[in-house]
Design a protein around this motif. Sequence first.
Motif, PDB file in Angstrom:
ATOM      1  N   THR A 214       0.831  -1.204   0.000  1.00  0.00           N
ATOM      2  CA  THR A 214       0.000   0.000   0.000  1.00  0.00           C
ATOM      3  C   THR A 214       0.868   1.256   0.000  1.00  0.00           C
ATOM      4  N   THR A 215       1.906   1.242   0.823  1.00  0.00           N
ATOM      5  CA  THR A 215       2.829   2.389   0.880  1.00  0.00           C
ATOM      6  C   THR A 215       3.560   2.540  -0.448  1.00  0.00           C
TER       7      THR A 215
ATOM      8  N   GLN B 104       1.284   4.218  -2.920  1.00  0.00           N
ATOM      9  CA  GLN B 104       1.179   5.654  -2.632  1.00  0.00           C
ATOM     10  C   GLN B 104       2.415   6.399  -3.131  1.00  0.00           C
ATOM     11  N   GLN B 105       3.590   5.823  -2.912  1.00  0.00           N
ATOM     12  CA  GLN B 105       4.828   6.461  -3.357  1.00  0.00           C
ATOM     13  C   GLN B 105       4.941   6.451  -4.883  1.00  0.00           C
TER      14      GLN B 105
ATOM     15  N   GLU C  51       2.439   6.534  -6.935  1.00  0.00           N
ATOM     16  CA  GLU C  51       1.512   7.563  -7.410  1.00  0.00           C
ATOM     17  C   GLU C  51       2.147   8.943  -7.295  1.00  0.00           C
ATOM     18  N   ALA C  52       2.884   9.190  -6.223  1.00  0.00           N
ATOM     19  CA  ALA C  52       3.554  10.477  -6.048  1.00  0.00           C
ATOM     20  C   ALA C  52       4.645  10.672  -7.099  1.00  0.00           C
TER      21      ALA C  52
ATOM     22  N   PRO D 202      -0.951   9.553 -10.298  1.00  0.00           N
ATOM     23  CA  PRO D 202      -2.005   8.567 -10.012  1.00  0.00           C
ATOM     24  C   PRO D 202      -2.607   7.927 -11.261  1.00  0.00           C
TER      25      PRO D 202
ATOM     26  N   THR E 275      -0.033   5.351 -12.660  1.00  0.00           N
ATOM     27  CA  THR E 275       0.094   4.251 -11.698  1.00  0.00           C
ATOM     28  C   THR E 275      -1.142   3.355 -11.741  1.00  0.00           C
ATOM     29  N   ASN E 276      -2.324   3.954 -11.733  1.00  0.00           N
ATOM     30  CA  ASN E 276      -3.555   3.168 -11.786  1.00  0.00           C
ATOM     31  C   ASN E 276      -3.704   2.412 -13.101  1.00  0.00           C
TER      32      ASN E 276
END
Length: 145
Positions: A113-114, A117-118, A120-121, A125, A128-129
Amino acid sequence: MNVQDIVNTVSQKAGLDQATTEKVVGTIFSVLEHEAEGTSASSFFAKIPGADDLAHQYDVMAAAPAGGGGGFLSSLQGALGGVLGEKAGALVDGLAALKASGLDMAQIQKAGTTLIQQAEAAAGPDLTNEVLGSVPGLKSHFGLG
């Protein structure tokens, strides 16, 4: 943001040591590299310097180390990979590699999960998605999202 920044953040937030975190991040990137198709995967890796190198270092489809034995799990992985093709094989191998390193599902999920998030940063997003969406089993197999 480069791959080392991601490893450092995942290590801190998931409470894992650097070597274990590097394996988790590299393994998940390797699964993405094998399974995600098209230019979105190339663009994704291009936005995170060092991600492709780390994926290669922890290549989930590489032959098992000599003398590793493997046993039943290796046989099952090979059979599933053969029946379901490389894509399913990369997922199965990746998850098996993480569990073999002593992590439980809660730790894998927190790190994953982390990592997302990273990513995506770093890559945005949408990209990444798109990459994660091209690997439908990733989120369910790794207990993410």
